[in-house]
Design a protein around this motif. Structure first.
Motif, PDB file in Angstrom:
ATOM      1  N   THR A 127       0.849  -1.186   0.000  1.00 56.99           N
ATOM      2  CA  THR A 127       0.000   0.000   0.000  1.00 56.99           C
ATOM      3  C   THR A 127       0.885   1.237   0.000  1.00 56.99           C
ATOM      4  OG1 THR A 127      -1.642  -1.200   1.248  1.00 56.99           O
ATOM      5  CG2 THR A 127      -1.856   1.194   1.217  1.00 56.99           C
ATOM      6  N   TYR A 135      -0.569 -12.034   2.306  1.00 50.36           N
ATOM      7  CA  TYR A 135      -1.805 -12.708   1.946  1.00 50.36           C
ATOM      8  C   TYR A 135      -1.592 -14.202   1.694  1.00 50.36           C
ATOM      9  CZ  TYR A 135      -4.797  -8.649   1.699  1.00 50.36           C
ATOM     10  OH  TYR A 135      -5.551  -7.553   2.027  1.00 50.36           O
ATOM     11  N   ARG A 193     -19.950 -13.885   6.469  1.00 49.90           N
ATOM     12  CA  ARG A 193     -20.814 -13.314   5.431  1.00 49.90           C
ATOM     13  C   ARG A 193     -22.289 -13.592   5.723  1.00 49.90           C
ATOM     14  NH1 ARG A 193     -20.246 -11.743   0.082  1.00 49.90           N
ATOM     15  NH2 ARG A 193     -18.026 -12.320   0.114  1.00 49.90           N
ATOM     16  N   GLU A 198      -9.332  -5.423   5.883  1.00 57.04           N
ATOM     17  CA  GLU A 198      -9.768  -4.999   4.550  1.00 57.04           C
ATOM     18  C   GLU A 198     -10.652  -6.057   3.895  1.00 57.04           C
ATOM     19  OE1 GLU A 198      -6.131  -2.952   5.780  1.00 57.04           O
ATOM     20  OE2 GLU A 198      -6.585  -5.087   5.553  1.00 57.04           O
ATOM     21  N   GLU A 199     -10.299  -7.314   4.083  1.00 59.22           N
ATOM     22  CA  GLU A 199     -11.062  -8.409   3.492  1.00 59.22           C
ATOM     23  C   GLU A 199     -12.473  -8.467   4.072  1.00 59.22           C
ATOM     24  OE1 GLU A 199     -10.062 -13.043   2.347  1.00 59.22           O
ATOM     25  OE2 GLU A 199      -9.178 -12.182   4.157  1.00 59.22           O
ATOM     26  N   LYS A 250     -14.048  -5.983   5.510  1.00 59.05           N
ATOM     27  CA  LYS A 250     -14.756  -4.769   5.084  1.00 59.05           C
ATOM     28  C   LYS A 250     -15.317  -4.945   3.675  1.00 59.05           C
ATOM     29  CE  LYS A 250     -12.572  -1.167   7.912  1.00 59.05           C
ATOM     30  NZ  LYS A 250     -11.683   0.021   7.906  1.00 59.05           N
ATOM     31  N   GLU A 251     -14.562  -5.636   2.838  1.00 58.94           N
ATOM     32  CA  GLU A 251     -15.025  -5.887   1.477  1.00 58.94           C
ATOM     33  C   GLU A 251     -16.291  -6.743   1.492  1.00 58.94           C
ATOM     34  OE1 GLU A 251     -13.372  -7.969  -2.627  1.00 58.94           O
ATOM     35  OE2 GLU A 251     -11.929  -7.214  -1.140  1.00 58.94           O
ATOM     36  N   ILE A 252     -16.328  -7.734   2.380  1.00 58.27           N
ATOM     37  CA  ILE A 252     -17.539  -8.550   2.539  1.00 58.27           C
ATOM     38  C   ILE A 252     -18.698  -7.678   2.992  1.00 58.27           C
ATOM     39  CG2 ILE A 252     -18.613 -10.386   3.911  1.00 58.27           C
ATOM     40  CD1 ILE A 252     -15.914 -11.831   3.908  1.00 58.27           C
ATOM     41  N   ASP A 253     -18.435  -6.777   3.939  1.00 64.42           N
ATOM     42  CA  ASP A 253     -19.480  -5.874   4.431  1.00 64.42           C
ATOM     43  C   ASP A 253     -20.084  -5.056   3.296  1.00 64.42           C
ATOM     44  OD1 ASP A 253     -18.832  -6.837   6.914  1.00 64.42           O
ATOM     45  OD2 ASP A 253     -17.730  -5.048   7.559  1.00 64.42           O
ATOM     46  N   VAL A 254     -19.207  -4.536   2.427  1.00 60.56           N
ATOM     47  CA  VAL A 254     -19.664  -3.717   1.298  1.00 60.56           C
ATOM     48  C   VAL A 254     -20.530  -4.551   0.352  1.00 60.56           C
ATOM     49  CG1 VAL A 254     -18.912  -2.463  -0.762  1.00 60.56           C
ATOM     50  CG2 VAL A 254     -17.737  -2.099   1.412  1.00 60.56           C
ATOM     51  N   GLU A 255     -20.094  -5.772   0.059  1.00 59.22           N
ATOM     52  CA  GLU A 255     -20.856  -6.659  -0.829  1.00 59.22           C
ATOM     53  C   GLU A 255     -22.217  -7.002  -0.235  1.00 59.22           C
ATOM     54  OE1 GLU A 255     -18.250  -9.943  -1.311  1.00 59.22           O
ATOM     55  OE2 GLU A 255     -16.878  -8.908  -2.682  1.00 59.22           O
ATOM     56  N   LYS A 294     -24.631  -4.041  -0.486  1.00 57.95           N
ATOM     57  CA  LYS A 294     -25.143  -3.895  -1.849  1.00 57.95           C
ATOM     58  C   LYS A 294     -26.217  -4.926  -2.137  1.00 57.95           C
ATOM     59  CE  LYS A 294     -23.821  -3.457  -6.694  1.00 57.95           C
ATOM     60  NZ  LYS A 294     -25.070  -4.115  -7.122  1.00 57.95           N
TER      61      LYS A 294
END
Length: 400
Positions: free
Chosen positions: A6, A37, A76, A343-344, A346-351, A354
């Motif tokens: 990053t 990762y 999830r 971050e991973e 958080k990405e699930i949260d965003v999905e 939606k």
């Protein structure tokens, strides 16, 4: 070894000088952090709370193995149930969802943990706080939300509402307090009769635990050694009455007397999963029924007409959220043991958000079922028949 680098650049630009010449950038500050990762922990073993047991020589294990893939899937699903219920709360307050609506947020570890301990070929029946189980049993968020708003694309074609949702091997959502328990025993009887090594999970709340039909069912299930897991979701309050005021004995796992029982931390998904596996093995081995009491908590009131803070304090709810939240507990375990990154997740949260937003959009735009659907599906596999009394000026035909 794969690394995610990053790079955050902050370029400080100077302003133009008086003679029009451009100033040279004062400098570039670069911050680099490396995140591994490829070296995720593939699985970890966790100590879990010991279950209280009744009429059992030993209980479920006090350690549970969690794989990274399982953890991500559990996270999830629990987040989906949580966000779905919060969206239902919002739509109800906007008067888009009407009628009865009982939300499940806070109790996600129960539904997801139970599902992780049985097979999809097994059977499940529950009371009216059923949205989470409809999802874990194979329903989609879109179908559930559309059912809540009474639309044609709902999982019961818009005719069941919050309390009456069904999928394969899932028999609802039942509105009459405690009445699903004898039905669940009947499903278990069918499993035994057919000899298919399947079982039925039969759920009820602490508010239903004093119903006479439950004790009659215990008796028959024990006599016939039915493969039935009776589960009391003890969320501490039957409507607005605390368990201490409603039950002379709050040891619900002992209430079967002659039936073995377990009392389990229902806020810990791993505790629920291991207890359910233990109970499923008990039933499949021909030992008959078993009772599980899941000690859990609901964040909302009993239903949408109940604010939930007249008989308990906001501080009590907040304390449970801060100390025992099932999603936070799983998240902390995974992060602490390098099974996922912030971050991973958080990405699930965003999905998930939606998915919920898209489902809500569908649930508010899909058409309502037409009048001619009113009498459909009254019977299974029957020829059309005339239905009287639906409208004095119209005769409707039922379609199976």
């Amino acid at each position: 070894m794969q690394k995610m680098i990053t790079v955050i650049s902050n370029v400080l630009r100077g302003s133009a000088t008086k003679n029009g010449a451009k100033a040279v950038s004062e400098g570039t500050r670069v911050v680099v952090s490396a995140r591994t990762y490829a070296d995720f922990t593939p699985q970890a073993t966790f100590d879990i709370k010991k279950c209280d047991v009744h009429r059992l020589e030993e209980g479920p294990p006090v350690q549970a193995v969690l794989t990274r893939e399982e953890g991500l899937q559990y996270y999830r699903t629990m987040q989906t149930v949580r966000r779905m219920e919060l969206k239902a709360d919002q739509l109800y307050k906007q008067k888009i969802i009407r009628g009865f609506c009982h939300l499940y947020d806070g109790q996600e570890a129960c539904a997801v943990g139970i599902e992780a301990g049985i097979n999809l070929t097994d059977h499940l029946i529950t009371a009216y706080r059923s949205h989470g189980y409809t999802l874990t049993r194979g329903g989609t968020v879109k179908e559930i939300m559309a059912e809540l708003t009474g639309r044609r694309g709902g999982i019961a074609k818009g005719k069941g509402g919050s309390m009456h949702m069904y999928t394969k091997n899932f028999y609802g959502g039942n509105g009459i307090v405690g009445a699903q328990v004898p039905l669940g025993a009947g499903v278990a009887l069918a499993c035994k009769y057919q000899g298919n090594n399947e079982l039925c999970v039969t759920l009820y709340g602490d508010g239903a635990a004093n119903q006479g039909q439950i004790f009659e069912t215990y008796n028959m299930a024990s006599l016939w050694k039915l493969p039935c897991i009776f589960i009391c979701e003890n969320n501490k309050y039957g409507m607005g009455t605390s368990v201490e005021r409603a039950s002379a004995s709050t040891d619900y796992y002992k209430r079967g007397d002659f039936i073995p029982g377990l009392r389990v931390d229902g806020m810990d998904l791993l505790c629920v999963r291991e207890a359910t596996k233990f109970a499923a093995d008990h039933c499949r081995s021909g030992k008959g029924p078993i009772i599980i009491e899941l000690q859990t908590y609901r964040y909302h009131g009993h239903s949408m007409s109940d604010p939930g803070v007249s008989y308990r304090t906001r501080e009590e709810i907040q304390e449970v959220r801060s100390k025992s939240d099932p999603i936070s507990m799983l998240k902390d375990r995974m992060l602490t043991n390098n099974m996922a990154t912030v971050e991973e997740l958080k990405e699930i949260d965003v999905e998930v958000r939606k998915e919920i937003d898209d489902a809500a959009q569908f649930a508010t735009t899909d058409p309502e079922p037409p009048l001619e659907d009113l009498c459909n599906h009254l019977f299974y596999n029957e020829p059309p028949m005339e239905v009287r009394g639906t409208n004095p000026w119209m005769k409707l035909k039922s379609v199976s």
